[in-house]
Design a protein around this motif. Structure first.
Motif, PDB file in Angstrom:
ATOM      1  N   GLU A 520      33.097  30.085 -46.409  1.00  0.00           N
ATOM      2  CA  GLU A 520      34.656  28.910 -45.589  1.00  0.00           C
ATOM      3  C   GLU A 520      34.922  30.114 -44.492  1.00  0.00           C
ATOM      4  O   GLU A 520      35.927  29.221 -43.774  1.00  0.00           O
ATOM      5  CB  GLU A 520      35.691  29.468 -46.644  1.00  0.00           C
ATOM      6  CG  GLU A 520      35.306  28.808 -48.477  1.00  0.00           C
ATOM      7  CD  GLU A 520      36.031  28.808 -49.210  1.00  0.00           C
ATOM      8  OE1 GLU A 520      37.402  29.696 -49.280  1.00  0.00           O
ATOM      9  OE2 GLU A 520      35.433  27.906 -50.767  1.00  0.00           O
ATOM     10  N   ARG A 521      34.542  31.271 -44.216  1.00  0.00           N
ATOM     11  CA  ARG A 521      35.270  32.033 -42.646  1.00  0.00           C
ATOM     12  C   ARG A 521      34.394  31.012 -41.512  1.00  0.00           C
ATOM     13  O   ARG A 521      34.029  32.280 -40.816  1.00  0.00           O
ATOM     14  CB  ARG A 521      34.991  33.405 -43.588  1.00  0.00           C
ATOM     15  CG  ARG A 521      35.535  33.912 -44.178  1.00  0.00           C
ATOM     16  CD  ARG A 521      36.111  35.342 -43.465  1.00  0.00           C
ATOM     17  NE  ARG A 521      34.272  36.007 -44.515  1.00  0.00           N
ATOM     18  CZ  ARG A 521      33.835  36.523 -45.619  1.00  0.00           C
ATOM     19  NH1 ARG A 521      35.109  36.163 -46.893  1.00  0.00           N
ATOM     20  NH2 ARG A 521      33.123  36.538 -45.135  1.00  0.00           N
ATOM     21  N   GLY A 522      32.758  29.802 -41.647  1.00  0.00           N
ATOM     22  CA  GLY A 522      31.827  30.260 -41.143  1.00  0.00           C
ATOM     23  C   GLY A 522      30.952  30.703 -40.907  1.00  0.00           C
ATOM     24  O   GLY A 522      30.199  30.050 -40.185  1.00  0.00           O
ATOM     25  N   VAL A 523      30.344  31.843 -42.001  1.00  0.00           N
ATOM     26  CA  VAL A 523      29.885  32.009 -42.291  1.00  0.00           C
ATOM     27  C   VAL A 523      28.119  30.798 -42.451  1.00  0.00           C
ATOM     28  O   VAL A 523      28.491  30.391 -43.093  1.00  0.00           O
ATOM     29  CB  VAL A 523      29.381  33.528 -42.676  1.00  0.00           C
ATOM     30  CG1 VAL A 523      27.596  33.590 -43.050  1.00  0.00           C
ATOM     31  CG2 VAL A 523      30.255  34.428 -42.528  1.00  0.00           C
ATOM     32  N   THR A 524      26.892  30.946 -41.791  1.00  0.00           N
ATOM     33  CA  THR A 524      26.621  29.656 -41.944  1.00  0.00           C
ATOM     34  C   THR A 524      25.074  30.501 -43.527  1.00  0.00           C
ATOM     35  O   THR A 524      25.039  31.494 -43.627  1.00  0.00           O
ATOM     36  CB  THR A 524      24.791  29.777 -40.944  1.00  0.00           C
ATOM     37  OG1 THR A 524      24.064  30.868 -41.120  1.00  0.00           O
ATOM     38  CG2 THR A 524      25.281  29.453 -39.499  1.00  0.00           C
ATOM     39  N   PRO A 525      25.127  29.594 -44.093  1.00  0.00           N
ATOM     40  CA  PRO A 525      23.760  29.422 -45.271  1.00  0.00           C
ATOM     41  C   PRO A 525      23.218  30.653 -44.648  1.00  0.00           C
ATOM     42  O   PRO A 525      22.072  31.713 -45.843  1.00  0.00           O
ATOM     43  CB  PRO A 525      23.895  28.546 -45.975  1.00  0.00           C
ATOM     44  CG  PRO A 525      24.669  27.316 -45.340  1.00  0.00           C
ATOM     45  CD  PRO A 525      25.023  27.925 -44.110  1.00  0.00           C
ATOM     46  N   GLN A 526      21.810  30.562 -43.668  1.00  0.00           N
ATOM     47  CA  GLN A 526      20.976  30.770 -43.170  1.00  0.00           C
ATOM     48  C   GLN A 526      21.444  32.365 -42.883  1.00  0.00           C
ATOM     49  O   GLN A 526      20.352  33.525 -43.361  1.00  0.00           O
ATOM     50  CB  GLN A 526      19.661  30.495 -41.622  1.00  0.00           C
ATOM     51  CG  GLN A 526      18.814  30.918 -41.225  1.00  0.00           C
ATOM     52  CD  GLN A 526      18.226  30.651 -42.473  1.00  0.00           C
ATOM     53  OE1 GLN A 526      18.068  30.384 -43.406  1.00  0.00           O
ATOM     54  NE2 GLN A 526      17.723  31.880 -42.972  1.00  0.00           N
TER      55      GLN A 526
END
Length: 574
Positions: A520-526
């Motif tokens: 939700e803070r913008g961190v990518t799953p990768q």
């Protein structure tokens, strides 16, 4: 009393027809021919009866004599069972040493009144002392009681005189009909789990102490290995293992490995609290049919001593095939897939003997039945599996693809279930995990979502999925690798206590919570997948043992710090 006799009129395989003018009863044990082969009357038709024979009938012919015993087919229950291997009629196999005498310690004195099921003495054998019990239906005043010491196996140890003035001589052994359940004061609620040490079972699909579970799977999916693991690690006092119609090489492996296993609870040999009943596929088919009744009768005998018993039946499919063969020789109208129409009721009779009870003596004991099923080609819709599902509350479906991928245990979480798992919530609360029921539901929800998303990913590609769905797949994969997979070769991970299960489960769900917050803070799953702490989570069950539970708190601190830092380093997406 005169002995009833009959003459064989026709015989085919294990089934014979005999004519007689003497009285016989359904279920009566008989002795056939000069070799006095054991058998049982299964049908009466006027002066003709039909019996099944529990030995190889080669050499029998019309005209041979069948002798009635006047009693139902029974087995002798006593202290010589633990640590030994028997056939389907509870006769010692050749390699089994039969004790000629036992040590005895009296628990009562003359003049004392004993009720049915009470213990009048004890026999110290190995790690478990066994009680000598007053048989059901017998009660009265003690007239004679043997002194402490070693006595012959057929000695009279206690004489009771009942209210009618009749004397009853009691010894080490008592006979009981295998097809008749042993009585108890009452059945108790099955509201506590039998802990197996396998995370997927204890957390997702728990079996009640005194409950029933089915373990179906095709060839090579690991039924026998898993049952052996459960026998070694489950928290039962006594293990009864019945190999019913299994291949000789598999049964030979069990007979070779079990005597060498060390009991992790006592450090002694596991066989000291185990009874093995071996009936391989090349043994007489009628004895295979009787073997599971013999096994559950033995289990009930130990239950009546206030012990918790786990009965492993491997496999009920081979037992059902024996029913089918005998039914065919009787000329009965076949039902579905050729099985007799009474297959369902016979399965019900067997599984209903599992229970947690208050014994006649007022103790609490239980019999938990885990029945392996071998459906042809892994088809769970075949009759034995589908009927078994009606009488068990736990269904542990083994999956061929998981087994081929060396995923152990190969239980498919979406093909398995445990009805009424909410009954165990208070048990987990008492052991420090009041959120167990919600955590279990969360894991199953993620695994169901994984199955749906993997089907979609095969069409559009994993990278084309939205970030939230990619993270769901990542979390579900962590559940599979860190929680559901359990190494049978790892000294740390082959058994997982409820305390370790709770700590591992809490860490995984904490990762899921923090990863979703990071997304939700913008961190990518990768970026989350590349975190070094994720590898540590995947390996934590093998790296952190029971003797170092504090390491889970350290890992939790590392996890929270890693996901907090990655949130600071990654700018919010525009």
């Amino acid at each position: 009393m005169s002995t009833s006799t009959a003459v064989i009129k026709w015989i085919g395989g294990p089934v014979l027809h005999a004519t007689t003018r003497d009285p016989f009863r359904i279920g009566e044990a008989v002795e056939v021919g000069e070799r006095r082969l054991p058998g049982e009357v299964i049908r009466l038709q006027g002066d003709l009866f039909i019996a099944q024979v529990y030995e190889d009938t080669t050499g029998l012919r019309p005209g041979d004599i069948v002798t009635g015993t006047g009693r139902p087919m029974s087995v002798a229950l006593g202290p010589g069972l633990l640590g030994h291997i028997f056939d389907g009629l509870l006769r010692p196999l050749e390699a089994t040493r039969v004790e000629s005498a036992f040590d005895f310690e009296p628990l009562v004195g003359t003049g004392q009144r004993l009720t049915a099921g009470a213990a009048f003495g004890t026999v110290p054998t190995g790690s478990i002392a066994q009680d000598c019990l007053v048989p059901p239906g017998v009660a009265g005043l003690v007239e004679v009681i043997a002194k402490a010491g070693r006595h012959p196996r057929d000695a009279v140890l206690c004489r009771i005189r009942d209210e009618m003035g009749r004397a009853h001589d009691l010894g080490f052994f008592q006979r009981w009909p295998v097809r008749k359940p042993r009585p108890a004061q009452e059945r108790l609620p099955a509201d506590e789990p039998m802990i197996t040490g396998q995370r997927i079972l204890d957390v997702l699909f728990p079996v009640a102490r005194g409950g029933r579970a089915a373990l179906p799977g095709g060839f090579g999916t690991g039924k026998t290995v898993l049952q052996e693991t459960l026998a070694k690690w489950c928290d039962a006092d006594i293990i009864v293992y019945v190999g019913c119609g299994e291949r000789g090489n598999e049964m030979a492996e069990v007979l070779h490995e079990f005597p060498g296993l060390i009991d992790p609870r006592t450090g002694r040999r596991l066989m000291e609290r185990t009874v093995i009943i071996a009936n391989t596929s090349n043994m007489p088919v009628a004895a295979r049919e009787a073997s599971i009744y013999t096994a559950v009768t033995v289990a009930e005998y130990f239950r009546d001593q206030g012990l918790h018993v786990a009965l492993m039946a491997d496999s009920t499919s081979r037992w059902a095939e024996a029913l089918r063969e005998v039914s065919g020789r009787l000329g009965e109208l076949p039902g579905e897939a050729g099985y007799p129409a009474y297959l369902s009721s016979r399965l019900a009779e067997f599984y209903e003997r599992a229970a947690r009870v208050r014994t006649l003596a007022g103790k609490t004991g239980s019999v938990t039945i885990i029945g392996a099923v071998s459906p042809p080609a892994g088809d769970f819709s075949e009759p034995v599996t589908s009927h078994t599902k009606r009488y068990v509350r736990c269904f542990w479906g083994l999956d061929r693809e998981r087994a081929q991928a060396r995923f152990y245990p190969a239980i498919h979480p979406l093909h398995s279930y445990s009805d009424g798992a909410e009954r165990f919530a208070s048990w987990w609360t008492q052991r420090g995990n009041p959120r167990w029921l919600g955590q279990r539901a969360r894991l199953l929800t993620l695994l169901e979502a994984q199955a749906d998303l993997e089907r979609m990913a095969r069409i559009v590609g994993k990278d084309a999925l939205p970030p939230a769905q990619q993270l769901t797949l990542l979390c579900a994969e962590l559940i599979n690798e860190a929680f559901l997979r359990q190494s049978a070769y790892s000294a740390r991970d082959r058994y997982c206590s409820p305390e370790r299960q709770t700590l591992i489960l809490q860490l995984i769900l904490r990762f899921v919570e923090l990863a979703q917050a990071a997304l939700e803070r913008g961190v990518t799953p990768q970026a989350i997948a590349d975190l070094p702490v994720l590898r540590r989570l995947q390996r934590m069950s093998e790296e952190i043992g029971q003797d170092n539970l504090g390491a889970f708190d350290t890992l939790r601190t590392v996890l929270e710090s890693a996901l907090a830092e990655i949130g600071k380093e990654t700018p919010h997406a525009a």
